[in-house]
Design an enzyme around this catalytic site. Sequence first.
Site, short mmCIF file in Angstrom:
data_model
loop_
_atom_site.label_atom_id
_atom_site.label_comp_id
_atom_site.label_asym_id
_atom_site.label_seq_id
_atom_site.Cartn_x
_atom_site.Cartn_y
_atom_site.Cartn_z
N ASP A 26 10.44 -4.88 3.18
CA ASP A 26 10.89 -5.81 1.89
C ASP A 26 10.40 -6.57 1.33
O ASP A 26 9.46 -5.02 1.02
CB ASP A 26 9.69 -6.51 3.23
N TYR A 38 1.65 4.46 5.95
CA TYR A 38 1.65 3.07 5.40
C TYR A 38 0.22 2.73 4.80
O TYR A 38 -0.58 3.41 5.81
CB TYR A 38 2.42 2.08 6.03
#
Length: 257
Positions: free
Chosen positions: A48, A106
């Site tokens: 994003d 992540y």
Amino acid sequence: MKLAYVGSDFRGWAWQPDGSTVEKAITDALKPLLGQNRPVVYSAGRTDRGVSALGQCCSFHTTAQVTPNEVEGAINACAPESLRVWDCRLMPTSFHATFSAMWRRYLYILPIHDTPEDKCIDAERINGMLGPLEGETLDYTAFARDTPRGKDTTCVLHRARAFEGHLPASGGRVLCIEVIGNRFLRRMVRILVSTCVRDCINHGCDGGCERSKRTLRDYCSDAVLGDEEARRRTAPAAPAVGLSFLGVGYMKPCIPR
């Protein structure tokens, strides 16, 4: 190709005709080199807007006679302060950056300020909240947003842990949450982080409210209530700027410790 980029300098990964995105920067750099229309570039994860990467992987197919060094040079010249290819090589035609991936990794870094609320953030407690998620196939509907109807919402987290760190420049305290999974839904990591922090604060500052007594697996079980109700129970997504895509693996056993 493996690459790194500064998320705040782009409007996300996905190509937009009038937006500065990572995919657009790459395809614009490749077009003159490959001598074709906009090449189709596949990524291991569509980050994003605001999300950075250290180990993003992408691939494309071409019949042009170009070398990995030429591809790397073309991309590194397009936005040298924001985007950098650090490994580029020829792969078998069967390789696909998205579908060949076995796991993604992540890391979320959250500053811990000297406020009454932040003093309730306990990395050890959050680590205990995350642990039961490891190795289980669970429905993460409650931790996702904008999921297309009919899309598979089950994921397996191979690792989910929290620990406290310190910034090297300022020495400031930070909460670090690392997750490695076979796949991730949109905003899943950021909502997982914010829900952990919210429930940890509620537990520590309020002496244990009803919401904080719920486990993360309880939220996963809420999928039976329907998407809207399940998502209402989790927290809004944490800011994108704290999230980095650290890496991706293409061999099942190779999950870094």
